[in-house]
Write an enzyme that holds these catalytic residues in place. Structure first.
Site: not given
Ligand code: COA
Length: 259
Positions: A66, A111, A114, A134
């Site tokens: 999400a 999400g 999910e 989460e």
């Molecule tokens: N919501 C909003 N933005 C998200 C996102 C999410 N769930 N997952 C990734 N993004 C965004 C990042 O903020 C980043 O945006 P920016 O370039 O404007 O800063 C972009 O997507 C690229 O992600 P980034 O974190 O730079 O890539 P990465 O390769 O370093 O890491 C992940 C990848 C997936 C490990 C990391 O993005 C992450 O942990 N995301 C969240 C996952 C999460 O907690 N999901 C559950 C949500 S309830």
């Protein structure tokens, strides 16, 4: 219908919904959720669609969760509505009478995991990563993750994955029963279509009853065995059953019409 965060295409009766927000790793914001709901409505209503693939654009992410940036904009008392909205859309996917398969092509987190779990089954690319992170945000899954992950991988492993927030790779996801196949990224959609093409040779009515019957096992308060009898009776009087059994006896390929 044109979407701003989805790419859709219909080819050989298979409707592919590709979540297209690569700059945010296809995270589910309210626009994506609204459009996904609209696309699923089309699946229910359009008779030319017989099966569906849900995937994410690019090779990095299926859906990275999400959209976390929207969480902080919401008021504290909006949590229930947020979770219910996601659950309602995912339940439409789970209960769709047409097969919906997730082709998980990278991160499937929160999400995203999910969403994949709400589909009828899943294939993953070798670089896919699954997780329910989460707890890292002080949250718990809200779009059905605590329930569907427990159903798919068992209570103990679901507890561990959700409590640690750890990610697992595609092979481990397969060993746990979370995905059925692991494919090279370039073969993922082809393999998914191959499976759907087999399903498309069967009676669409029978397939819809398979979905209902198997889902009944997981619905609290439902007697799945009884439900199976009830659904079996419905297909037993169908033209497709007449056609299938006659074609077998006449040693020819059946031509199912879905009634
Ligand atoms: N919501 C909003 N933005 C998200 C996102 C999410 N769930 N997952 C990734 N993004 C965004 C990042 O903020 C980043 O945006 P920016 O370039 O404007 O800063 C972009 O997507 C690229 O992600 P980034 O974190 O730079 O890539 P990465 O390769 O370093 O890491 C992940 C990848 C997936 C490990 C990391 O993005 C992450 O942990 N995301 C969240 C996952 C999460 O907690 N999901 C559950 C949500 S309830």
């Amino acid at each position: 219908m044109a979407f701003s965060t989805l790419i859709t295409s219909l080819e050989n009766k298979i409707y592919t919904i590709t979540i297209n927000r690569p700059e945010k790793l296809n995270a589910l914001n309210q626009i994506v959720l609204n459009e996904l709901e609209e696309a699923i409505k089309i699946v229910y209503e359009d008779d030319s669609i017989k099966a569906v693939i849900i995937t994410g654009v690019g090779e990095k992410a299926f859906v990275a969760g999400a959209d976390i940036s929207e969480f902080i904009k919401l008021k504290d008392d909006e949590g229930a509505a947020l979770a219910k909205r996601g659950q309602d859309i995912f339940s439409q996917i789970e209960n769709c009478p047409k097969p919906i398969v997730a082709a998980v092509n990278g991160f499937a987190l929160g999400g995203g995991c999910e969403l994949a779990m709400a589909c009828h089954f899943r294939l993953a690319s070798a670089n896919a990563k699954f997780g329910q992170p989460e707890v890292n945000l002080g949250l718990i899954p809200g779009y059905g993750g605590t329930q569907r992950l427990s159903m798919l991988v068992g209570k103990g492993k679901a507890m561990e994955l959700i409590m640690t927030g750890n990610m697992i790779g595609a092979e481990e996801a397969k060993a746990l029963g979370l995905v059925n196949y692991v494919e090279l990224p370039e073969n993922l959609i082809t393999k998914t279509k191959e499976i759907l093409e087999v399903i498309l040779t069967k009676s669409p009515l029978a397939i819809s009853k398979v979905i209902e019957a198997v889902n009944a096992f997981y619905e609290s308060g439902k007697d799945g065995f009884n439900e199976e009898i009830h659904l079996f009776a419905q297909v037993f009087i169908s033209n497709d059953k007449k056609e299938g059994t006659t074609a077998f006896l006449e040693k020819r390929t059946p031509l199912f019409k879905g009634n």
